[in-house]
Design a protein around this motif. Structure first.
Motif, mmCIF file in Angstrom:
data_model
loop_
_atom_site.group_PDB
_atom_site.id
_atom_site.type_symbol
_atom_site.label_atom_id
_atom_site.label_comp_id
_atom_site.label_asym_id
_atom_site.label_seq_id
_atom_site.Cartn_x
_atom_site.Cartn_y
_atom_site.Cartn_z
ATOM 1 N N ALA A 15 0.932 -0.951 0.045
ATOM 2 C CA ALA A 15 -0.195 0.200 0.019
ATOM 3 C C ALA A 15 1.330 1.269 0.170
ATOM 4 O O ALA A 15 0.812 1.976 -0.597
ATOM 5 C CB ALA A 15 -0.607 0.404 0.882
ATOM 6 N N ALA A 16 1.928 1.462 0.610
ATOM 7 C CA ALA A 16 2.772 2.687 0.932
ATOM 8 C C ALA A 16 3.592 2.029 -0.629
ATOM 9 O O ALA A 16 3.240 3.832 -0.984
ATOM 10 C CB ALA A 16 3.898 2.397 1.995
ATOM 11 N N ALA A 17 3.451 1.376 -1.207
ATOM 12 C CA ALA A 17 4.360 1.528 -2.793
ATOM 13 C C ALA A 17 3.446 2.029 -3.486
ATOM 14 O O ALA A 17 4.103 3.123 -3.979
ATOM 15 C CB ALA A 17 5.038 0.402 -3.109
ATOM 16 N N VAL A 18 2.345 1.789 -3.027
ATOM 17 C CA VAL A 18 1.213 2.277 -3.843
ATOM 18 C C VAL A 18 1.075 3.944 -4.104
ATOM 19 O O VAL A 18 0.587 4.346 -5.276
ATOM 20 C CB VAL A 18 -0.306 1.483 -3.775
ATOM 21 N N HIS A 19 0.694 3.919 -2.337
ATOM 22 C CA HIS A 19 1.008 5.847 -2.483
ATOM 23 C C HIS A 19 2.534 6.704 -2.741
ATOM 24 O O HIS A 19 2.113 7.491 -2.978
ATOM 25 C CB HIS A 19 0.532 5.971 -0.517
ATOM 26 N N VAL A 20 3.651 5.583 -2.857
ATOM 27 C CA VAL A 20 4.888 6.760 -3.441
ATOM 28 C C VAL A 20 4.399 6.973 -5.401
ATOM 29 O O VAL A 20 4.861 7.758 -5.014
ATOM 30 C CB VAL A 20 6.120 5.701 -3.168
ATOM 31 N N LEU A 21 4.062 5.764 -5.324
ATOM 32 C CA LEU A 21 3.540 5.965 -6.962
ATOM 33 C C LEU A 21 3.291 7.444 -7.312
ATOM 34 O O LEU A 21 3.155 7.689 -8.028
ATOM 35 C CB LEU A 21 3.268 4.677 -7.780
ATOM 36 N N ILE A 22 1.835 7.407 -6.516
ATOM 37 C CA ILE A 22 0.864 8.007 -6.426
ATOM 38 C C ILE A 22 1.468 9.774 -6.135
ATOM 39 O O ILE A 22 1.091 10.780 -7.465
ATOM 40 C CB ILE A 22 -0.149 8.366 -5.293
ATOM 41 N N PHE A 23 2.483 9.732 -5.322
ATOM 42 C CA PHE A 23 3.533 11.174 -4.838
ATOM 43 C C PHE A 23 4.018 11.615 -6.261
ATOM 44 O O PHE A 23 3.775 12.323 -6.389
ATOM 45 C CB PHE A 23 4.119 10.968 -3.923
ATOM 46 N N TRP A 24 4.664 10.117 -6.709
ATOM 47 C CA TRP A 24 5.519 10.548 -7.950
ATOM 48 C C TRP A 24 4.851 11.351 -9.320
ATOM 49 O O TRP A 24 4.743 12.410 -9.604
ATOM 50 C CB TRP A 24 6.389 9.140 -7.978
ATOM 51 N N MET A 25 3.548 10.726 -9.256
ATOM 52 C CA MET A 25 2.695 11.070 -10.904
ATOM 53 C C MET A 25 2.359 12.588 -9.871
ATOM 54 O O MET A 25 2.231 13.313 -11.545
ATOM 55 C CB MET A 25 1.700 9.781 -10.783
ATOM 56 N N GLU A 26 1.212 12.643 -8.879
ATOM 57 C CA GLU A 26 1.338 13.608 -8.415
ATOM 58 C C GLU A 26 2.266 14.780 -8.579
ATOM 59 O O GLU A 26 1.796 16.173 -8.660
ATOM 60 C CB GLU A 26 -0.199 13.865 -7.992
ATOM 61 N N SER A 27 2.860 15.277 -7.963
ATOM 62 C CA SER A 27 3.924 15.653 -7.241
ATOM 63 C C SER A 27 5.327 16.243 -8.136
ATOM 64 O O SER A 27 5.936 16.520 -8.133
ATOM 65 C CB SER A 27 4.062 15.440 -5.627
ATOM 66 N N ILE A 28 5.457 15.181 -9.226
ATOM 67 C CA ILE A 28 6.590 15.217 -9.742
ATOM 68 C C ILE A 28 6.955 15.282 -11.253
ATOM 69 O O ILE A 28 6.747 15.837 -11.648
ATOM 70 C CB ILE A 28 7.481 13.812 -9.505
ATOM 71 N N ALA A 29 5.971 14.005 -11.456
ATOM 72 C CA ALA A 29 5.483 13.787 -13.196
ATOM 73 C C ALA A 29 3.831 14.432 -13.109
ATOM 74 O O ALA A 29 3.168 13.509 -14.449
ATOM 75 C CB ALA A 29 5.879 12.700 -13.409
ATOM 76 N N TRP A 30 2.742 15.145 -12.846
ATOM 77 C CA TRP A 30 1.919 15.376 -13.115
ATOM 78 C C TRP A 30 1.300 15.375 -14.719
ATOM 79 O O TRP A 30 0.230 15.230 -14.539
ATOM 80 C CB TRP A 30 1.827 16.925 -12.365
ATOM 81 N N GLU A 31 2.148 16.365 -15.577
ATOM 82 C CA GLU A 31 1.951 16.188 -16.513
ATOM 83 C C GLU A 31 2.277 15.372 -17.553
ATOM 84 O O GLU A 31 2.132 15.434 -19.110
ATOM 85 C CB GLU A 31 2.405 17.950 -17.183
ATOM 86 N N GLY A 32 2.918 14.533 -16.854
ATOM 87 C CA GLY A 32 3.810 13.349 -17.560
ATOM 88 C C GLY A 32 2.365 12.098 -18.191
ATOM 89 O O GLY A 32 1.446 11.920 -18.133
ATOM 90 N N PRO A 33 3.043 11.320 -18.924
ATOM 91 C CA PRO A 33 2.501 10.130 -19.832
ATOM 92 C C PRO A 33 1.532 9.160 -18.990
ATOM 93 O O PRO A 33 0.231 9.423 -19.212
ATOM 94 C CB PRO A 33 3.392 9.118 -20.361
ATOM 95 N N LEU A 34 2.626 8.382 -17.486
ATOM 96 C CA LEU A 34 1.686 6.905 -16.786
ATOM 97 C C LEU A 34 1.474 8.136 -16.128
ATOM 98 O O LEU A 34 -0.084 8.182 -15.596
ATOM 99 C CB LEU A 34 3.150 7.252 -15.658
ATOM 100 N N ALA A 35 0.957 10.019 -15.110
ATOM 101 C CA ALA A 35 0.036 10.017 -15.014
ATOM 102 C C ALA A 35 -1.658 10.961 -15.621
ATOM 103 O O ALA A 35 -2.167 10.662 -15.294
ATOM 104 C CB ALA A 35 0.616 12.058 -14.201
ATOM 105 N N ARG A 36 -1.155 11.485 -16.908
ATOM 106 C CA ARG A 36 -2.398 11.803 -17.799
ATOM 107 C C ARG A 36 -3.009 10.028 -17.905
ATOM 108 O O ARG A 36 -4.095 10.195 -18.146
ATOM 109 C CB ARG A 36 -1.890 12.217 -19.165
ATOM 110 N N ARG A 37 -2.616 8.507 -17.519
ATOM 111 C CA ARG A 37 -3.086 7.321 -18.569
ATOM 112 C C ARG A 37 -3.488 7.509 -16.984
ATOM 113 O O ARG A 37 -4.820 7.017 -17.081
ATOM 114 C CB ARG A 37 -1.850 6.682 -18.874
ATOM 115 N N ALA A 38 -3.279 7.932 -15.685
ATOM 116 C CA ALA A 38 -3.712 7.405 -14.586
ATOM 117 C C ALA A 38 -5.386 8.110 -14.601
ATOM 118 O O ALA A 38 -6.127 7.922 -14.068
ATOM 119 C CB ALA A 38 -2.814 7.685 -13.471
ATOM 120 N N PHE A 39 -5.518 9.469 -14.369
ATOM 121 C CA PHE A 39 -6.274 10.730 -13.840
ATOM 122 C C PHE A 39 -6.588 11.566 -15.244
ATOM 123 O O PHE A 39 -7.650 11.821 -14.731
ATOM 124 C CB PHE A 39 -4.873 11.469 -13.522
#
Length: 135
Positions: A15-39
């Protein structure tokens, strides 16, 4: 350590790993492809919301750190360290489940994401609580 407790701790780390990934998508790579696929949306559509996503990402990171610190205390400690670690894991994963419930209840379109966000922390809670029961 009981097997059920070990399963709970592994679920908490997942669960912590999932939340670190979410942190990375939201705070570091918000406009990147992974975050755009997820959100969803395009980088241009995401840009006006970057500040809010950045802040939200840190909430996810703090929950992950809390759960991981708790797991470390449970694994390495005994007595009061074990109890403090268990409390941290339960509080961190409980907060993750609560956030997933809010997401799922507020947005039927995001119930799948809420399930992904909340399944491992819910498993951690169930297993850890079962492990605390007297034999």
């Amino acid at each position: 350590m009981a097997v059920v407790t070990a399963v709970g701790l592994v679920a908490a780390v997942g669960a912590a790993a999932v939340h670190v990934l979410i942190f990375w998508m939201e705070s570091i790579a918000w406009e990147g492809p992974l975050a755009r696929r997820a959100f969803g949306g395009t980088p241009e559509e995401a840009r006006p919301h970057a500040f809010y996503a950045y802040n939200q990402g840190f909430y996810n990171l703090f929950l992950a750190v809390e759960a991981l610190l708790g797991v470390a205390l449970v694994v390495l400690g005994a007595g009061s360290a074990f109890r403090a670690g268990t409390a941290l894991v339960l509080y961190g994963t409980g907060s993750m489940v609560a956030a997933a419930l809010v997401l799922g209840l507020c947005s039927p379109a995001h119930r799948g994401a809420a399930l992904k966000q909340g399944a491992l922390p819910a498993l951690a809670i169930i297993c850890l609580c079962a492990g605390l029961l007297p034999a």
